[in-house]
Scaffold this motif. Sequence first.
Motif, mmCIF file in Angstrom:
data_model
loop_
_atom_site.group_PDB
_atom_site.id
_atom_site.type_symbol
_atom_site.label_atom_id
_atom_site.label_comp_id
_atom_site.label_asym_id
_atom_site.label_seq_id
_atom_site.Cartn_x
_atom_site.Cartn_y
_atom_site.Cartn_z
ATOM 1 N N ARG A 170 -21.561 21.916 -10.721
ATOM 2 C CA ARG A 170 -22.424 23.099 -10.665
ATOM 3 C C ARG A 170 -23.569 22.887 -9.691
ATOM 4 N NH1 ARG A 170 -27.092 24.024 -12.919
ATOM 5 N NH2 ARG A 170 -26.881 22.209 -14.317
ATOM 6 N N ILE A 171 -24.176 21.709 -9.732
ATOM 7 C CA ILE A 171 -25.276 21.408 -8.808
ATOM 8 C C ILE A 171 -24.780 21.423 -7.366
ATOM 9 C CG2 ILE A 171 -26.883 19.596 -8.085
ATOM 10 C CD1 ILE A 171 -27.121 18.795 -11.016
ATOM 11 N N ALA A 172 -23.565 20.904 -7.140
ATOM 12 C CA ALA A 172 -23.003 20.910 -5.789
ATOM 13 C C ALA A 172 -22.780 22.340 -5.289
ATOM 14 C CB ALA A 172 -21.683 20.132 -5.772
ATOM 15 N N ARG A 173 -22.310 23.233 -6.171
ATOM 16 C CA ARG A 173 -22.115 24.625 -5.757
ATOM 17 C C ARG A 173 -23.448 25.296 -5.437
ATOM 18 N NH1 ARG A 173 -18.933 24.902 -10.477
ATOM 19 N NH2 ARG A 173 -20.503 26.281 -11.394
ATOM 20 N N PHE A 178 -24.252 28.868 -3.672
ATOM 21 C CA PHE A 178 -23.353 29.692 -4.476
ATOM 22 C C PHE A 178 -24.032 30.113 -5.767
ATOM 23 C CE2 PHE A 178 -20.297 30.042 -7.966
ATOM 24 C CZ PHE A 178 -19.453 31.014 -7.468
ATOM 25 N N GLN A 179 -23.907 31.396 -6.106
ATOM 26 C CA GLN A 179 -24.401 31.944 -7.361
ATOM 27 C C GLN A 179 -23.342 32.885 -7.913
ATOM 28 O OE1 GLN A 179 -27.130 31.254 -9.081
ATOM 29 N NE2 GLN A 179 -28.041 29.844 -7.603
ATOM 30 N N HIS A 185 -16.626 36.360 -7.698
ATOM 31 C CA HIS A 185 -16.852 34.915 -7.694
ATOM 32 C C HIS A 185 -15.962 34.180 -8.679
ATOM 33 C CE1 HIS A 185 -20.983 36.245 -6.156
ATOM 34 N NE2 HIS A 185 -20.457 35.537 -5.169
ATOM 35 N N TRP A 186 -15.133 34.923 -9.410
ATOM 36 C CA TRP A 186 -14.281 34.275 -10.397
ATOM 37 C C TRP A 186 -13.279 33.320 -9.744
ATOM 38 C CZ3 TRP A 186 -12.779 38.506 -14.579
ATOM 39 C CH2 TRP A 186 -13.949 38.854 -15.270
ATOM 40 N N LYS A 191 -11.128 27.856 -9.257
ATOM 41 C CA LYS A 191 -10.829 26.643 -8.491
ATOM 42 C C LYS A 191 -11.634 25.454 -9.006
ATOM 43 C CE LYS A 191 -9.637 29.156 -4.259
ATOM 44 N NZ LYS A 191 -10.018 29.435 -2.842
ATOM 45 N N THR A 192 -12.864 25.724 -9.436
ATOM 46 C CA THR A 192 -13.684 24.652 -10.012
ATOM 47 C C THR A 192 -13.060 24.125 -11.296
ATOM 48 O OG1 THR A 192 -15.688 25.646 -9.086
ATOM 49 C CG2 THR A 192 -15.966 24.075 -10.895
ATOM 50 N N ALA A 193 -12.583 25.041 -12.139
ATOM 51 C CA ALA A 193 -11.933 24.615 -13.377
ATOM 52 C C ALA A 193 -10.679 23.797 -13.076
ATOM 53 C CB ALA A 193 -11.584 25.840 -14.227
#
Length: 254
Positions: A170-173, A178-179, A185-186, A191-193
Amino acid sequence: MGAGHAHRLYRHGHTPLHALPPHCKLAAVLCFVVVVVSTPREAVWAFGLYAVLLASVAAVARLPALFVLRRMLIEVPFVAFAVLMPFVAQGERVDVLGLSLSVNGLWGAWNVLAKGTLGVAASVILASTTELRALLLGLQRLKLPPLLVQIASFMIRYGDVIADEMRRMRIARESRGFQAKGVRHWGVLGKTAGALFIRSYERGERVHLAMISRGYAGTMPVIDEVTATRRQWSRALTLPLLALPICLLGWTTL
């Protein structure tokens, strides 16, 4: 069970409740929950007495009320489900503040809220007075299947690791601007998941190989053997034994 750090749910103390063996407390909480669930929902007064009993136990353990209440927020999804029951249930209807609600739904919502809240409160008190490592030893002492104990052990040990991995992602995004503000944004969150799943799987493979290289053969060694005296068992079972007459009286007064 190797040594581990204390979980955020645990509150260190030197009370009689902290000193009880973990398997005694596990058995006592299980018996108490069974008694609560067996109580008829119409015996509203009985659930009030159960709450008084749990408040007394929390006082003996020196757990602040705010500390317990904050950790009970985990039941919010069940509360949301219970709130919907009076609107969707069938049967006799009654008007409450201009809303047409089902009588069976109202009783069902009360049943879920009362018994669920008492069960969650008992679990929070258990977790607040017992280290997670001790809980696992208590499960072993109660002869829970070893495979289930190992699964619980790995979930506890690596749950925080995966949570930290999510926090770093999350910190990297966010560091890249990114917000997540809408449906568009889903895709990024999906992709993160997926990336988190792959990282967790790869980490699990590495941990498994490391365990095998150190002699793991399907069972975990028991470092500490926990035992309990009759006096400790009697102290632990005080809560369910006090709750049992309330349950029986609730059935006789119907």
